[in-house]
Design an enzyme around this catalytic site. Sequence first.
Site, PDB file in Angstrom:
ATOM      1  N   TYR A 313       0.849  -1.188   0.000  1.00  0.00           N
ATOM      2  CA  TYR A 313       0.000   0.000   0.000  1.00  0.00           C
ATOM      3  C   TYR A 313       0.886   1.240   0.000  1.00  0.00           C
ATOM      4  O   TYR A 313       1.778   1.389   0.831  1.00  0.00           O
ATOM      5  CB  TYR A 313      -0.892  -0.030   1.238  1.00  0.00           C
ATOM      6  CG  TYR A 313      -1.914   1.081   1.361  1.00  0.00           C
ATOM      7  CD1 TYR A 313      -2.245   1.900   0.301  1.00  0.00           C
ATOM      8  CD2 TYR A 313      -2.566   1.308   2.570  1.00  0.00           C
ATOM      9  CE1 TYR A 313      -3.185   2.909   0.423  1.00  0.00           C
ATOM     10  CE2 TYR A 313      -3.516   2.311   2.711  1.00  0.00           C
ATOM     11  CZ  TYR A 313      -3.812   3.115   1.630  1.00  0.00           C
ATOM     12  OH  TYR A 313      -4.741   4.115   1.750  1.00  0.00           O
ATOM     13  N   CYS A 314       0.637   2.146  -0.971  1.00  0.00           N
ATOM     14  CA  CYS A 314       1.339   3.425  -1.043  1.00  0.00           C
ATOM     15  C   CYS A 314       2.847   3.172  -1.131  1.00  0.00           C
ATOM     16  O   CYS A 314       3.311   2.419  -1.978  1.00  0.00           O
ATOM     17  CB  CYS A 314       0.949   4.295   0.148  1.00  0.00           C
ATOM     18  SG  CYS A 314       1.605   5.969   0.125  1.00  0.00           S
ATOM     19  N   LEU A 315       3.634   3.772  -0.249  1.00  0.00           N
ATOM     20  CA  LEU A 315       5.073   3.579  -0.276  1.00  0.00           C
ATOM     21  C   LEU A 315       5.442   2.120  -0.028  1.00  0.00           C
ATOM     22  O   LEU A 315       6.465   1.634  -0.530  1.00  0.00           O
ATOM     23  CB  LEU A 315       5.729   4.491   0.764  1.00  0.00           C
ATOM     24  CG  LEU A 315       7.249   4.463   0.881  1.00  0.00           C
ATOM     25  CD1 LEU A 315       7.905   4.663  -0.469  1.00  0.00           C
ATOM     26  CD2 LEU A 315       7.717   5.524   1.868  1.00  0.00           C
ATOM     27  N   GLY A 317       3.879  -0.317  -1.309  1.00  0.00           N
ATOM     28  CA  GLY A 317       3.781  -0.925  -2.629  1.00  0.00           C
ATOM     29  C   GLY A 317       4.997  -0.624  -3.487  1.00  0.00           C
ATOM     30  O   GLY A 317       5.462  -1.473  -4.257  1.00  0.00           O
ATOM     31  N   PHE A 341      -1.711  -1.156  -3.933  1.00  0.00           N
ATOM     32  CA  PHE A 341      -2.776  -0.211  -3.616  1.00  0.00           C
ATOM     33  C   PHE A 341      -2.208   1.207  -3.685  1.00  0.00           C
ATOM     34  O   PHE A 341      -1.366   1.591  -2.868  1.00  0.00           O
ATOM     35  CB  PHE A 341      -3.330  -0.433  -2.210  1.00  0.00           C
ATOM     36  CG  PHE A 341      -3.961  -1.772  -1.974  1.00  0.00           C
ATOM     37  CD1 PHE A 341      -4.498  -2.514  -3.006  1.00  0.00           C
ATOM     38  CD2 PHE A 341      -4.025  -2.292  -0.686  1.00  0.00           C
ATOM     39  CE1 PHE A 341      -5.083  -3.741  -2.785  1.00  0.00           C
ATOM     40  CE2 PHE A 341      -4.615  -3.522  -0.445  1.00  0.00           C
ATOM     41  CZ  PHE A 341      -5.140  -4.249  -1.497  1.00  0.00           C
TER      42      PHE A 341
END
Length: 582
Positions: A313-315, A317, A341
Site C-alpha cells: 500500500y502506497c510507499l 507498494g 494499492f
Amino acid sequence: MTPAPSDTPSPAQHLDQQAHAAIARATGALSPTSALLAYLDWAMHLAASPGKRSELATLAMDNAMHLARYASQAALRPPGQAPHCIEPRESDRRFADEAWQQWPFCLMQQSFLMAERWWDQATRGVRGVDRHHENMVAFAARQWLDMISPGNWLPTNPVVLQRTVEQGGMNLVRGLANRLEDLQRRTAGEPPAGVERFVVGRDLAVTPGKVVLRNRLMELIQYSPTTDEVRPEPVLIAPAWIMKYYILDLSPHNSLIRWLVGQGHTVFCISWKNPDKDDRDLGMDDYLDQGVFAALGAIGAIVPGRKVHATGYCLGGTLLSIAAAAMARDGHERLASMTLFAAQTDFTEPGELSLFIDASQVSLLEAQMHETGYLTGEQMAGAFQMLRSYDLLWSRLVNEYLMGERSPVSDLMAWNADTTRMPAKMHSQYLRRLFLHDDLSEGRYPVGGRPVALGDIDLPVFCVGTETDHVAPWRSVHKLHYLSPAEITFVLTSGGHNAGIVSEPGHPRRHYRVLTREAGGPYLSPDEWVTQAPRKEGSWWPEWGAWLAARSGEPVAPPRMGAARKGYPVLGDAPGEYVLQK
C-alpha cells in the site's frame, strides 16, 4: 545531478547544513528560494508575453462587465433568480447553501469565483515557464484565494450570520471554547478532540492475531483463521511506513484484513516501528531487508513450500515492487502474485505532492532531519493539509470555530491523527532516488549493489488507483503498464488515497472500473483505458478476492500460529507493541 550530503560532511558543508537548518526552522522547511524562483520565472515570462497580458486584461474587463450586470439584476430580483456569471465546480461545496443566493452574498461569491477563474488563467499557459514553477505559482494563488474566500469569515458568510442571530451568538461562544481547547491540546501534545474515543487494540486494529516476528524495524502479525480451511498461499501486506498499518484494519465493519481473513486467506501484515532519533541511519535497504525480505523469511518458515500473494500500500507498494524486481533479477520464485494499492513506480508525474519536492526543498529537509534524526508526522500532515486546504482546514475551522459545531470523529479521522515519523536517511534516499531522480522506473535503483528493473517482473499484478488521489494520482499508478510486461489487472475506484482503499462491501455510492492487460499485451494510455474499462457498482474488494482465489490452490487446513522451532515463536497478541508507539 545534485549529490546527497555525505555522511561525514566537511567543515564547509557542516556550516552550510547549519544555515539550511536555520532556514528550515524559520520557514517550516518550505524553501523561500524555490518560491522566489517560481515567482520570478512566471512574472518575467508574463512580462515578456504581451499577448497573454492582453488576454488577461480582456478577461478582467469581461468579468467586470458581467459582474456589474449580475449585480444590477440580483439586487432587483428574488434570491437565486439572476443568471449566474459563473458556476462553481461540481466538487466545490463552499457556496451550496441557499443563503448564498441572497443579496449581497450572491455578489460576493460570484466575484470570488470569477477571481479564481482569472488567477487560474493568469498562472497557467504563460509561454516559457517551467512546468514545476507554473504548478507552484498556481498552487500559491489557490492557497491565498482559499484563505480570503468569503465563506471563511464571519461578516461575509450568510450561513454563519444566520446561525449567530438564531442562537444569540452562542455558536461563537462554543467556537471560542473549541479554539481554546484545540490550542491547549496542541500545546500539551495531545491528539485532536474526539480521537480519544478510538483506542488501538480496543476499537481499532482488533482483528485477532499474533506477533510472530519483531526486529528493529517492524513486527510481523499473523492473523488467526476464521474458516475451517484456507487457501494454501498466504497473503503478506506491506503498508507504508508514513502511516500506521491499521488503516487496513480499522473498525470491524471496514477492516480489509478482517474481510480477507474471512475469505479464507492466511494473512500476515507488517507493523512498522515509529522511528526516533536513534534510527536516523536506517535507510531504504533496511526497510527492504528487515521489512519485506524478513517477513518473507518468517512466512516461509511458518507456511513452508508456499508462494506468497504479496500486497503493498502506497510507499509499501513501491518497496514491494523493488523487492519483486530484485527477486526476479536473482531468480527467486517466492511470490505467487503482487497487489499494489495506490502505489507509484514511476515518479515523473507524482501529483501535487511534488510541489513540496525539488532540490532546494530537499536540501532544507535534509538539514532539518540531520538535527532531529527524523521527519515529523506533523510536517507530512501539514503538506497533505495544504493540498486539500478547503476540506482539511478551512471547512473545519468554519464549522468548529464559527458555527460552533464539533465535527464527529470517525475511525478514519482517528487513524489520520495517529501520525508517524520517518528516519532521516531513508526519507532523504526516498526523495532523491525516487521523486527527484526517478531511479526505479529508469532502471538505476540498486539492490545489493546492482540495479533492478521493473521489466523483470512477470508475476500477475493487481493494481488499484483511486479517482481523487492527491498522493499517488491514478494516472501515475497506471504507468506500471509500460514499465512491466506482466499481466496487470488495473482497478480505478471512486474515492481518494485512503477512502478509496477502505471501501468495504455495502459502502454507499461506491463504484470502480476494471480491465486486465494480458502478459505482453499492448499498452493502453490512461485515456484509452478509461474508455474501455467497464464500470461496476459497489466495492472493488470482491473483485480482488475473486482475482486472488483464481490464482490460489485448493483450500487446506490452516497453518499454526508462528513456528517456534524455526525461530518464530508467538511474541504476543495483535496489534503488537510498535503500533502503540507515539
